[in-house]
Design a protein around this motif. Structure first.
Motif, PDB file in Angstrom:
ATOM      1  N   ILE A 183      46.631  43.609  34.544  1.00 44.14           N
ATOM      2  CA  ILE A 183      46.877  43.416  35.606  1.00 44.14           C
ATOM      3  C   ILE A 183      46.511  44.927  36.373  1.00 44.14           C
ATOM      4  O   ILE A 183      46.346  45.777  35.763  1.00 44.14           O
ATOM      5  CB  ILE A 183      48.553  43.797  35.454  1.00 44.14           C
ATOM      6  N   GLY A 184      45.874  44.539  37.535  1.00 42.89           N
ATOM      7  CA  GLY A 184      45.563  45.994  38.169  1.00 42.89           C
ATOM      8  C   GLY A 184      46.436  46.689  39.231  1.00 42.89           C
ATOM      9  O   GLY A 184      47.141  45.735  39.977  1.00 42.89           O
ATOM     10  N   GLU A 244      43.919  49.582  35.513  1.00 39.25           N
ATOM     11  CA  GLU A 244      43.981  48.544  34.623  1.00 39.25           C
ATOM     12  C   GLU A 244      45.170  48.522  33.552  1.00 39.25           C
ATOM     13  O   GLU A 244      44.827  49.451  32.786  1.00 39.25           O
ATOM     14  CB  GLU A 244      42.912  47.701  34.283  1.00 39.25           C
ATOM     15  N   PHE A 245      45.723  47.776  33.529  1.00 39.26           N
ATOM     16  CA  PHE A 245      46.728  47.423  32.228  1.00 39.26           C
ATOM     17  C   PHE A 245      46.433  46.306  31.618  1.00 39.26           C
ATOM     18  O   PHE A 245      46.700  45.160  31.950  1.00 39.26           O
ATOM     19  CB  PHE A 245      48.167  47.318  32.654  1.00 39.26           C
ATOM     20  N   GLN A 246      45.985  46.396  30.382  1.00 38.47           N
ATOM     21  CA  GLN A 246      45.565  45.094  29.434  1.00 38.47           C
ATOM     22  C   GLN A 246      46.503  44.408  28.891  1.00 38.47           C
ATOM     23  O   GLN A 246      47.451  45.242  28.233  1.00 38.47           O
ATOM     24  CB  GLN A 246      44.299  45.536  28.394  1.00 38.47           C
ATOM     25  N   TYR A 247      46.531  43.081  29.025  1.00 38.39           N
ATOM     26  CA  TYR A 247      47.772  42.278  28.271  1.00 38.39           C
ATOM     27  C   TYR A 247      48.086  42.985  26.737  1.00 38.39           C
ATOM     28  O   TYR A 247      49.139  43.002  26.322  1.00 38.39           O
ATOM     29  CB  TYR A 247      47.300  40.863  28.294  1.00 38.39           C
ATOM     30  N   ASP A 248      47.091  42.956  25.952  1.00 32.78           N
ATOM     31  CA  ASP A 248      47.259  43.247  24.510  1.00 32.78           C
ATOM     32  C   ASP A 248      47.900  44.520  24.215  1.00 32.78           C
ATOM     33  O   ASP A 248      48.450  44.877  23.245  1.00 32.78           O
ATOM     34  CB  ASP A 248      46.123  42.973  23.687  1.00 32.78           C
ATOM     35  N   GLN A 249      47.545  45.535  25.213  1.00 33.34           N
ATOM     36  CA  GLN A 249      48.277  46.865  25.040  1.00 33.34           C
ATOM     37  C   GLN A 249      49.797  46.869  25.728  1.00 33.34           C
ATOM     38  O   GLN A 249      50.653  47.392  25.359  1.00 33.34           O
ATOM     39  CB  GLN A 249      47.530  47.909  25.708  1.00 33.34           C
ATOM     40  N   LEU A 250      49.820  46.143  26.866  1.00 31.72           N
ATOM     41  CA  LEU A 250      50.969  46.135  27.690  1.00 31.72           C
ATOM     42  C   LEU A 250      52.283  45.379  26.893  1.00 31.72           C
ATOM     43  O   LEU A 250      53.146  45.725  26.918  1.00 31.72           O
ATOM     44  CB  LEU A 250      50.820  45.445  28.908  1.00 31.72           C
ATOM     45  N   MET A 251      52.001  44.082  26.410  1.00 33.69           N
ATOM     46  CA  MET A 251      52.994  43.365  25.886  1.00 33.69           C
ATOM     47  C   MET A 251      53.804  43.895  24.584  1.00 33.69           C
ATOM     48  O   MET A 251      55.113  44.011  24.530  1.00 33.69           O
ATOM     49  CB  MET A 251      52.582  42.075  25.232  1.00 33.69           C
ATOM     50  N   PRO A 252      53.009  44.690  23.761  1.00 34.84           N
ATOM     51  CA  PRO A 252      53.862  45.535  22.809  1.00 34.84           C
ATOM     52  C   PRO A 252      54.982  46.692  23.210  1.00 34.84           C
ATOM     53  O   PRO A 252      55.809  46.868  22.872  1.00 34.84           O
ATOM     54  CB  PRO A 252      52.921  46.081  21.932  1.00 34.84           C
ATOM     55  N   THR A 299      43.442  51.973  31.822  1.00 36.22           N
ATOM     56  CA  THR A 299      41.821  52.567  32.138  1.00 36.22           C
ATOM     57  C   THR A 299      41.770  52.429  33.579  1.00 36.22           C
ATOM     58  O   THR A 299      42.491  51.600  34.271  1.00 36.22           O
ATOM     59  CB  THR A 299      41.118  51.411  31.434  1.00 36.22           C
ATOM     60  N   GLU A 300      40.964  53.138  34.225  1.00 39.45           N
ATOM     61  CA  GLU A 300      40.572  53.194  35.471  1.00 39.45           C
ATOM     62  C   GLU A 300      39.134  52.689  35.580  1.00 39.45           C
ATOM     63  O   GLU A 300      38.232  52.891  34.742  1.00 39.45           O
ATOM     64  CB  GLU A 300      40.516  54.660  36.095  1.00 39.45           C
ATOM     65  N   LYS A 301      38.797  51.747  36.772  1.00 37.70           N
ATOM     66  CA  LYS A 301      37.609  50.894  36.781  1.00 37.70           C
ATOM     67  C   LYS A 301      37.415  51.232  38.353  1.00 37.70           C
ATOM     68  O   LYS A 301      38.277  51.096  39.240  1.00 37.70           O
ATOM     69  CB  LYS A 301      37.751  49.375  36.373  1.00 37.70           C
ATOM     70  N   THR A 302      35.958  51.470  38.467  1.00 36.48           N
ATOM     71  CA  THR A 302      35.623  51.393  39.852  1.00 36.48           C
ATOM     72  C   THR A 302      34.828  50.039  40.062  1.00 36.48           C
ATOM     73  O   THR A 302      33.994  49.803  39.219  1.00 36.48           O
ATOM     74  CB  THR A 302      34.633  52.577  40.049  1.00 36.48           C
ATOM     75  N   LEU A 303      35.084  49.459  41.110  1.00 42.53           N
ATOM     76  CA  LEU A 303      34.502  48.206  41.582  1.00 42.53           C
ATOM     77  C   LEU A 303      33.506  48.333  42.752  1.00 42.53           C
ATOM     78  O   LEU A 303      33.818  48.966  43.840  1.00 42.53           O
ATOM     79  CB  LEU A 303      35.371  47.111  41.610  1.00 42.53           C
ATOM     80  N   GLN A 304      32.193  47.662  42.617  1.00 42.98           N
ATOM     81  CA  GLN A 304      31.405  47.717  43.868  1.00 42.98           C
ATOM     82  C   GLN A 304      31.789  46.683  44.869  1.00 42.98           C
ATOM     83  O   GLN A 304      32.133  45.592  44.442  1.00 42.98           O
ATOM     84  CB  GLN A 304      29.648  47.926  43.467  1.00 42.98           C
ATOM     85  N   LYS A 305      31.280  46.522  45.928  1.00 42.50           N
ATOM     86  CA  LYS A 305      31.561  45.555  47.046  1.00 42.50           C
ATOM     87  C   LYS A 305      31.035  44.368  46.449  1.00 42.50           C
ATOM     88  O   LYS A 305      29.857  44.403  45.957  1.00 42.50           O
ATOM     89  CB  LYS A 305      30.951  46.044  48.443  1.00 42.50           C
TER      90      LYS A 305
END
Length: 187
Positions: free
Chosen positions: A47-48, A103-111, A27-33
């Motif tokens: 993990i980002g 972002e790579f989420q733990y619950d999706q990456l581990m499998p 997933t892609e996320k934009t963070l503000q300062k």
């Protein structure tokens, strides 16, 4: 996502099928300062990969903000000890400017690591790179003088000097503000 494709190539020639699997869970996320991406005390579930911007990892000790690391475009960021152990993180991570993070989420990456050996190998290489960077920072902070640390930071990561606060830089370099000011005055 072009820099993510370059990253895949940097570590290994990831087959297209494996790339597709990885891309399907990101997933892609934009963070503000100033926005926190990881919060101290919570289990880090991601993990980002930084596509754009500068982030820093930090913790509090005796009500003092201690900067652990800076991460920028083309680098990974996480609280790896929390991500791996599933224990609450001792650190937070914040955007020092507008950031674009994959972002790579733990619950999706581990499998996926179990299912695809190429992705598992990529993950292993990322962990190895993280370890190398930690070891280099340890040597950087323990075996070099304050001036050597500042000069090396100027040489290897000059963008940090322009984007981070003086307090964050001093903390990262493991020196007082006064020491940093004296060093900067002589350069």
């Amino acid at each position: 996502m072009e820099s993510l494709q370059q990253l895949f190539g940097r570590f290994l020639a990831l087959p297209q099928e494996s790339q597709n699997k990885l891309e399907s869970i990101l997933t892609e996320k934009t963070l503000q300062k100033g926005e926190l991406w990881i919060q101290e005390g919570e289990i880090c579930d991601k993990i980002g990969f930084i596509e754009r911007g500068l982030m820093r990892s930090f913790y509090y000790k005796d009500k003092k903000d201690i900067t652990i690391s800076f991460s920028t475009k083309g680098e990974f960021i996480s609280s790896m000890s929390s991500f791996i152990s599933r224990m609450p993180s001792y650190e937070s991570a914040e955007a020092l400017e507008i950031c674009q993070v994959i972002e790579f989420q733990y619950d999706q990456l581990m499998p996926l690591l179990i299912e695809d050996r190429h992705v598992a190998y990529l993950y292993q290489r990322i962990l190895e790179q993280n370890y190398i960077e930690l070891e280099e920072h340890l040597i950087f902070s323990k075996f070099k003088s304050a001036k050597e640390r500042y000069l090396e930071l100027m040489e290897t990561k000059p963008y940090i000097i322009h984007k981070a606060s003086v307090g964050q830089i001093a903390s990262y370099l493991d020196m007082s503000l006064e020491t940093l000011s004296r060093i900067r005055a002589t350069i």
